[in-house]
Design a protein around this motif. Sequence first.
Motif, PDB file in Angstrom:
ATOM      1  N   GLY A  16      44.655  14.915  30.482  1.00 30.00           N
ATOM      2  CA  GLY A  16      44.437  15.347  29.144  1.00 30.00           C
ATOM      3  C   GLY A  16      43.894  16.937  28.968  1.00 30.00           C
ATOM      4  N   ASN A  17      43.239  17.382  30.069  1.00 36.51           N
ATOM      5  CA  ASN A  17      42.754  18.597  29.715  1.00 36.51           C
ATOM      6  C   ASN A  17      43.267  19.831  30.243  1.00 36.51           C
ATOM      7  OD1 ASN A  17      40.198  17.424  28.913  1.00 36.51           O
ATOM      8  ND2 ASN A  17      39.355  17.162  30.840  1.00 36.51           N
ATOM      9  N   THR A  18      43.452  20.897  29.451  1.00 34.36           N
ATOM     10  CA  THR A  18      44.258  22.188  29.863  1.00 34.36           C
ATOM     11  C   THR A  18      43.259  22.817  30.788  1.00 34.36           C
ATOM     12  OG1 THR A  18      45.762  21.842  28.121  1.00 34.36           O
ATOM     13  CG2 THR A  18      45.607  23.931  29.050  1.00 34.36           C
ATOM     14  N   SER A  19      43.900  23.524  31.982  1.00 36.05           N
ATOM     15  CA  SER A  19      42.896  24.113  32.827  1.00 36.05           C
ATOM     16  C   SER A  19      42.832  25.600  32.263  1.00 36.05           C
ATOM     17  CB  SER A  19      43.817  24.229  34.159  1.00 36.05           C
ATOM     18  OG  SER A  19      44.804  24.823  34.110  1.00 36.05           O
ATOM     19  N   LYS A  20      41.971  26.261  32.389  1.00 35.85           N
ATOM     20  CA  LYS A  20      41.570  27.764  31.718  1.00 35.85           C
ATOM     21  C   LYS A  20      41.997  28.703  32.779  1.00 35.85           C
ATOM     22  CE  LYS A  20      38.028  27.500  28.382  1.00 35.85           C
ATOM     23  NZ  LYS A  20      36.761  28.049  27.829  1.00 35.85           N
ATOM     24  N   GLN A  21      42.457  29.909  32.122  1.00 34.80           N
ATOM     25  CA  GLN A  21      42.871  31.040  32.927  1.00 34.80           C
ATOM     26  C   GLN A  21      41.257  31.986  33.047  1.00 34.80           C
ATOM     27  OE1 GLN A  21      45.819  31.683  34.593  1.00 34.80           O
ATOM     28  NE2 GLN A  21      45.869  29.658  33.887  1.00 34.80           N
ATOM     29  N   ILE A  22      41.504  32.685  34.031  1.00 35.96           N
ATOM     30  CA  ILE A  22      40.471  33.702  34.197  1.00 35.96           C
ATOM     31  C   ILE A  22      40.683  34.581  32.896  1.00 35.96           C
ATOM     32  CG2 ILE A  22      39.533  35.846  35.541  1.00 35.96           C
ATOM     33  CD1 ILE A  22      40.478  34.104  37.917  1.00 35.96           C
ATOM     34  N   PRO A  23      39.735  34.881  32.016  1.00 32.73           N
ATOM     35  CA  PRO A  23      39.859  35.927  30.966  1.00 32.73           C
ATOM     36  C   PRO A  23      40.171  37.290  31.333  1.00 32.73           C
ATOM     37  CG  PRO A  23      37.700  35.325  31.040  1.00 32.73           C
ATOM     38  CD  PRO A  23      38.303  34.579  32.194  1.00 32.73           C
ATOM     39  N   LYS A  28      32.063  58.215  15.099  1.00 29.76           N
ATOM     40  CA  LYS A  28      32.096  57.195  16.214  1.00 29.76           C
ATOM     41  C   LYS A  28      31.098  57.962  17.057  1.00 29.76           C
ATOM     42  CE  LYS A  28      35.227  56.107  20.198  1.00 29.76           C
ATOM     43  NZ  LYS A  28      36.403  56.205  20.743  1.00 29.76           N
ATOM     44  N   SER A  29      29.910  56.926  17.281  1.00 30.04           N
ATOM     45  CA  SER A  29      28.791  57.574  18.291  1.00 30.04           C
ATOM     46  C   SER A  29      28.645  56.534  19.260  1.00 30.04           C
ATOM     47  CB  SER A  29      27.320  57.585  17.321  1.00 30.04           C
ATOM     48  OG  SER A  29      27.743  58.644  16.501  1.00 30.04           O
ATOM     49  N   LEU A  30      28.386  57.201  20.535  1.00 30.96           N
ATOM     50  CA  LEU A  30      28.232  56.413  21.688  1.00 30.96           C
ATOM     51  C   LEU A  30      27.006  55.637  21.486  1.00 30.96           C
ATOM     52  CD1 LEU A  30      29.479  55.792  24.675  1.00 30.96           C
ATOM     53  CD2 LEU A  30      27.868  57.629  25.623  1.00 30.96           C
ATOM     54  N   TYR A  31      26.927  54.477  22.145  1.00 31.99           N
ATOM     55  CA  TYR A  31      25.821  53.665  22.201  1.00 31.99           C
ATOM     56  C   TYR A  31      25.459  53.283  23.731  1.00 31.99           C
ATOM     57  CZ  TYR A  31      22.828  49.362  21.998  1.00 31.99           C
ATOM     58  OH  TYR A  31      21.868  48.612  22.412  1.00 31.99           O
ATOM     59  N   TRP A  32      26.419  52.749  24.309  1.00 32.73           N
ATOM     60  CA  TRP A  32      26.530  52.270  25.614  1.00 32.73           C
ATOM     61  C   TRP A  32      27.768  52.910  26.601  1.00 32.73           C
ATOM     62  CZ3 TRP A  32      22.678  50.407  28.208  1.00 32.73           C
ATOM     63  CH2 TRP A  32      22.885  49.734  29.680  1.00 32.73           C
ATOM     64  N   ALA A  33      27.283  53.140  27.645  1.00 33.60           N
ATOM     65  CA  ALA A  33      28.447  53.487  28.609  1.00 33.60           C
ATOM     66  C   ALA A  33      27.834  52.866  30.001  1.00 33.60           C
ATOM     67  CB  ALA A  33      28.680  54.928  28.910  1.00 33.60           C
ATOM     68  N   GLY A  34      28.638  52.035  30.592  1.00 32.58           N
ATOM     69  CA  GLY A  34      27.993  51.222  31.845  1.00 32.58           C
ATOM     70  C   GLY A  34      29.058  50.546  32.459  1.00 32.58           C
ATOM     71  N   SER A  35      28.619  49.941  33.587  1.00 32.63           N
ATOM     72  CA  SER A  35      29.601  49.119  34.438  1.00 32.63           C
ATOM     73  C   SER A  35      30.119  48.060  33.636  1.00 32.63           C
ATOM     74  CB  SER A  35      28.825  48.836  35.723  1.00 32.63           C
ATOM     75  OG  SER A  35      27.819  48.008  35.445  1.00 32.63           O
ATOM     76  N   PHE A  36      31.438  47.716  34.153  1.00 31.21           N
ATOM     77  CA  PHE A  36      32.018  46.315  33.883  1.00 31.21           C
ATOM     78  C   PHE A  36      32.439  45.568  35.184  1.00 31.21           C
ATOM     79  CE2 PHE A  36      36.259  44.189  33.223  1.00 31.21           C
ATOM     80  CZ  PHE A  36      35.457  42.955  32.388  1.00 31.21           C
ATOM     81  N   VAL A  37      31.919  44.200  35.193  1.00 32.01           N
ATOM     82  CA  VAL A  37      32.334  43.772  36.318  1.00 32.01           C
ATOM     83  C   VAL A  37      33.460  42.488  35.883  1.00 32.01           C
ATOM     84  CG1 VAL A  37      31.608  42.051  38.291  1.00 32.01           C
ATOM     85  CG2 VAL A  37      30.292  44.134  37.461  1.00 32.01           C
ATOM     86  N   ALA A  38      34.548  42.394  36.189  1.00 32.16           N
ATOM     87  CA  ALA A  38      35.467  41.298  35.544  1.00 32.16           C
ATOM     88  C   ALA A  38      35.310  39.984  36.058  1.00 32.16           C
ATOM     89  CB  ALA A  38      36.844  41.957  35.906  1.00 32.16           C
ATOM     90  N   PRO A  39      35.197  38.941  35.422  1.00 29.90           N
ATOM     91  CA  PRO A  39      35.259  37.542  35.983  1.00 29.90           C
ATOM     92  C   PRO A  39      36.314  37.436  37.037  1.00 29.90           C
ATOM     93  CG  PRO A  39      36.221  37.411  33.634  1.00 29.90           C
ATOM     94  CD  PRO A  39      35.820  39.046  34.005  1.00 29.90           C
ATOM     95  N   THR A  40      35.748  36.509  37.749  1.00 27.96           N
ATOM     96  CA  THR A  40      36.573  36.039  38.781  1.00 27.96           C
ATOM     97  C   THR A  40      37.235  34.618  38.805  1.00 27.96           C
ATOM     98  OG1 THR A  40      34.827  35.579  40.341  1.00 27.96           O
ATOM     99  CG2 THR A  40      35.885  37.516  40.491  1.00 27.96           C
ATOM    100  N   THR A  41      36.407  33.968  38.031  1.00 29.82           N
ATOM    101  CA  THR A  41      36.647  32.521  37.600  1.00 29.82           C
ATOM    102  C   THR A  41      36.817  32.348  35.975  1.00 29.82           C
ATOM    103  OG1 THR A  41      34.446  31.775  37.215  1.00 29.82           O
ATOM    104  CG2 THR A  41      35.189  31.685  39.509  1.00 29.82           C
TER     105      THR A  41
END
Length: 147
Positions: free
Chosen positions: A32-39, A78-91
């Motif tokens: 009855g549970n739907t499995s989730k996808q990596i976003p 538009k004024s920059l607040y943050w510029a940084g690294s992004f690490v995508a989810p693996t699960t």
Amino acid sequence: MKKAAITVLCVALLLALIAGCGSEPTSSINNGNTSKQIPNLAGEWKQTNSKSKDSYQAASINGNIIEIYWISNNGDTKSLYWAGSFVAPTTADEPYKWDSENDHSKTNNAMLASSAGTKTITYQNGILSYEASALGTTTTVKLEKQK
């Protein structure tokens, strides 16, 4: 002849089972549970909890970079607040958190940018959130992905 047909049928079934085991279902029902996808967090995000219609924060995730902006004047400023690294989810596990490393080469000369070395960003239930501080006030900003 029957023995050969049965052997061919068994080999075909075995190959079908092996092929099925190697593929990832887009969604499956398990008790009855739907499995989730990596976003997939890449794309444009807009603040949902701003107290103003024409002033808010927006983010863009592209590759391994996240940039967050202060937006005002209905998007004209538009004024920059943050510029940084992004690490995508693996699960698909939530909440998903990562510590974004500030790209000081972009933020050092931006007047409204954060000077922090890192920023913890959380993804849960379709919402990105993080703390933002300005003029001695800290708030949790919540952003939703734009379609």
